[in-house]
Design an enzyme around this catalytic site. Structure first.
Site, short mmCIF file in Angstrom:
data_model
loop_
_atom_site.label_atom_id
_atom_site.label_comp_id
_atom_site.label_asym_id
_atom_site.label_seq_id
_atom_site.Cartn_x
_atom_site.Cartn_y
_atom_site.Cartn_z
N ASP A 130 0.84 -1.55 -0.06
CA ASP A 130 -0.02 0.14 -0.05
C ASP A 130 0.90 1.21 0.24
O ASP A 130 2.25 1.00 0.02
CB ASP A 130 -0.55 -0.27 1.21
CG ASP A 130 -1.61 1.60 1.24
OD1 ASP A 130 -2.48 1.64 0.75
OD2 ASP A 130 -1.30 1.76 2.45
N ASP A 133 -1.78 -0.52 6.06
CA ASP A 133 -1.00 -0.14 8.00
C ASP A 133 -3.07 0.58 7.46
O ASP A 133 -3.38 0.50 9.17
CB ASP A 133 -0.09 1.09 8.03
CG ASP A 133 -0.85 2.75 6.69
OD1 ASP A 133 -1.38 3.83 7.55
OD2 ASP A 133 -1.52 2.19 5.83
N ASP A 137 -6.89 -2.02 4.93
CA ASP A 137 -5.77 -2.74 3.69
C ASP A 137 -6.41 -4.43 4.28
O ASP A 137 -5.75 -4.76 4.32
CB ASP A 137 -4.15 -2.56 4.63
CG ASP A 137 -4.42 -0.94 3.32
OD1 ASP A 137 -4.54 -1.13 2.53
OD2 ASP A 137 -3.90 -0.40 4.15
#
Length: 681
Positions: free
Chosen positions: A343, A577, A581
């Site tokens: 990410d 995080d 996610d």
């Protein structure tokens, strides 16, 4: 060995006493034999051998009998008891005592090694203070501060705590008063102190420096960082690696087979020899001795102890570097990492956004747009939400008291009504919302936030959110999206403008990518819900060739599914995080979450947690995992090879009990020594 427990000291004393007695008796036996002693004195000497035998091994015999009563017959205690009693039965008194002595020495060292590994993790985990100094109000007013000591587990969010210099921070919170530096080495493995001031977030487990801190608690004791860490480490042993599960099953079936084979070895060949003496196979005593050698050699101590100890050592070593691995199965999976997907926001970037520009539309003012965004996002923990709220607090949204506020409908409110305190979570609700009524808050993963403020709907998120609400964005396509994220605001169904933000890459992000490539990551992929321009800028700066932008959480899961189909022999890891996610972290072979700033959902869904949010730690975790697996394989191959060779020698009568003892206890001793290398990084 230093730092022995009382139990270990008693065992060590028994071993020393038994060893001295064995030496004295053996020397006396040799002298008596050379001097022609016989009869009752020889019998007396044989009986004397029982003294060191029982001193050294009475607990082995006791455990064997107790386990037989409980139906757990086949274990190492049973094998040792059977082998040593059998040796006594055929007159191998000194060998029998020595086998028991050497076995107990191995058990002592094994217990010490496991204890040392556990202590290393326990010392690391000794980060939970016993008390928290909580502020209470004597008269309902805060003019006089009164304090009481409370168990951190009983504390609740919203309380005010005092952290004295040199004390460990008991709970997560936000600094209200005081300036200091924190030692975070117990959590992150980093020795450099971290400076904190009013408005900064601090996490439990850190050691306060020279300053006195007054802190508002943001998480209850059971939800604090320390509690989460302890829970993760305590539960790590429940998720075993493939090798551990194999060894457990192997020992369960292996030991009964060994006993049966040893019995056949002791009975069948001499029986055949008795039926047909011409074969000259050997007598009963000879084959019984070979069966005893077989029993001693085949004891699976080296594998049963060294393999779990290796994984435990690897997890402990990673923990000391601020890398929490929830089980050896994930350590094993990480060692085979092939594809690593990241990410972007908060993972590879700082996540501490700054408002770069506010672009109003349809007659709305900048102050109205910022306030609408802050109020709508006030209950979100996303880094963008925190940044918008912090910016709103740092500016006066009411510099012109006569300006009409189209959000709250109020006029002439003075700036004194708005306290300049750090905005985050409950802090915002209590300090900057004031008379604004916020309801029907809906956080849409991958889109943004929709809420009602004083009865009026506000949308704050990306372009897709407003398009989903059929709100026309009357600006040039892509405006404000040149490398930085933009938050689009709609008030009462009308597009009000956008807030353009800027975010910086983490200082170690580029090095992390280089390290991963050097450690054999075949493919690195960037998956983000951000714009194409922002994704490309980050990918170019980090040297990532493959990136995919504008992804909703479901689309990220789809990409992970595709990567799982494309992998060859390795595993797919995902690093993230945010709360959005969590599904991807759970779906990947290995989910890695940022533990300091990451959401609780992400930390919960992940298999590995980086406590300092440093992506460079991923390469270190891979190095630890591969070293651990290498040591596990070394121990398995070494133990099985030596045992197999000695078993063959024993079957042909070329190995005695002394060599059998080395093949069992000696191999276990060396395997444990090798396993303890996992503790060193």
């Amino acid at each position: 060995m230093p730092d022995l427990t009382p139990k270990q000291k008693k065992l060590a004393a028994r071993i020393v006493i038994a060893a001295l007695l064995l030496i004295i008796i053996k020397i006396t036996d040799i002298i008596a034999t050379d001097g022609g002693a016989r009869g009752n004195f020889k019998i007396f000497l044989k009986i004397l051998y029982l003294a060191p035998y029982f001193i050294a091994g009475w607990d082995v015999l006791y455990k064997s009998i107790r386990h037989i009563k409980n139906g757990q017959i086949f274990d190492e205690n049973f094998l040792m008891s059977l082998a040593t009693i059998g040796a006594l039965a055929i007159g191998e008194y000194a060998e029998s005592v020595f086998v028991m002595l050497f076995y107990q020495t191995g058990e002592l060292f094994q217990d010490y090694a496991v204890g040392r590994s556990r202590r290393s993790v326990a010392e690391l985990m000794d980060i939970r203070p016993d008390i928290a100094h909580i502020e209470i109000s004597g008269d309902g007013e805060r003019t006089a501060r009164n304090w009481e000591d409370m168990d951190p587990e009983d504390a609740e969010a919203g309380m005010i705590m005092l952290v004295n210099p040199g004390e460990r921070v008991p709970l997560d919170g936000i600094v209200l008063d005081g300036v200091s530096s924190l030692d975070t080495s117990a959590l992150t493995g980093e020795s450099l102190p971290r400076d904190v001031k009013p408005g900064d977030e601090i996490i439990s487990g850190c050691v306060n420096g020279a300053g006195l801190l007054r802190v508002q608690v943001t998480k209850s004791g059971m939800e604090s960082t320390v509690s989460r860490i302890l829970e993760l480490v305590e539960n790590a042993g429940e998720k075993k690696a493939v090798q551990e599960r194999f060894i457990t099953r192997f020992a369960r079936y292996y030991t009964p087979c060994v006993v049966i084979f040893a019995a056949l070895l002791a009975i069948v060949p001499p029986l055949i020899g008795a039926i047909n003496p011409a074969l000259e196979i050997g007598n009963w005593s000879n084959w019984f001795h070979r069966a005893l050698v077989f029993l001693v050699v085949s004891c699976p101590c080296a594998l049963v102890i060294s393999v779990p100890l290796s994984f435990f050592g690897g997890i402990g070593a990673a923990s000391r570097k601020g890398i929490l691995i929830k089980g050896s199965v994930y350590l094993e999976s990480l060692a085979r990492a092939e594809i690593i997907a990241f990410d972007k926001t908060g993972t590879l970037t700082e996540g501490g956004f700054q408002v770069r520009e506010i672009v109003p539309a349809n007659g709305f003012e900048k102050s109205e747009i910022l306030k609408a965004a802050a109020l709508a996002e006030s209950r979100s923990s996303h880094p963008i939400a925190r940044s918008l709220c912090a910016e709103y607090q740092n500016q006066s949204a009411y510099q012109n008291p006569d300006a009409r506020d189209r959000i709250s409908g109020e006029k002439n409110k003075t700036p004194d009504a708005y306290q300049n305190q750090t905005a985050s979570g409950d802090d915002i609700n209590n300090n900057i919302i004031n008379n604004n009524i916020i309801s029907d808050v809906e956080e849409l993963a991958g889109y943004g936030v929709r809420a009602r403020v004083n009865g009026q709907e506000i949308c704050a998120g990306n372009r897709r959110l407003l398009e989903r609400q059929n709100i026309n964005i009357n600006i040039l396509s892509g405006a404000g999206e040149n490398g930085g994220p933009a938050v689009y605001i709609a008030i009462g169904g009308v597009y009000a403008g956008m807030v353009i933000l800027s975010d910086q890459l983490k200082s170690g992000a580029k090095q992390a990518m280089d390290d991963l490539k050097r450690h054999g990551a075949a493919r690195i992929v960037l998956l983000t819900g951000d714009t194409e321009a922002a994704a490309k800028a980050a990918a170019d700066a980090l040297g990532i060739r493959e990136y995919h932008a504008g992804l909703l959480p479901a689309a990220k899961v789809d990409f992970i599914e595709e990567l799982l189909r494309q992998k060859r022999r390795g595993n797919v890891c995902f690093v993230g995080d945010g709360i959005n996610d969590a599904p991807v972290l759970a779906r990947a072979d290995v989910g890695i979450a940022m533990g300091a700033l990451g959401s609780d959902a992400a930390v919960e869904a992940a298999d590995i947690v980086l406590m300092d949010d440093n992506p460079a730690k991923i390469a270190l975790a891979m190095e630890i995992a591969r070293k651990t697996l290498k040591i596990v394989r070394q121990n398995i191959i070494f133990a099985l090879t030596v045992k197999f060779l000695v078993l063959i020698l024993g079957a042909f009568g070329l190995a005695n009990l002394w060599l059998a003892v080395f093949a069992d206890v000696g191999v276990a001793f060396l395997a444990i020594l090798n396993a303890m290398r996992c503790l060193r990084v």
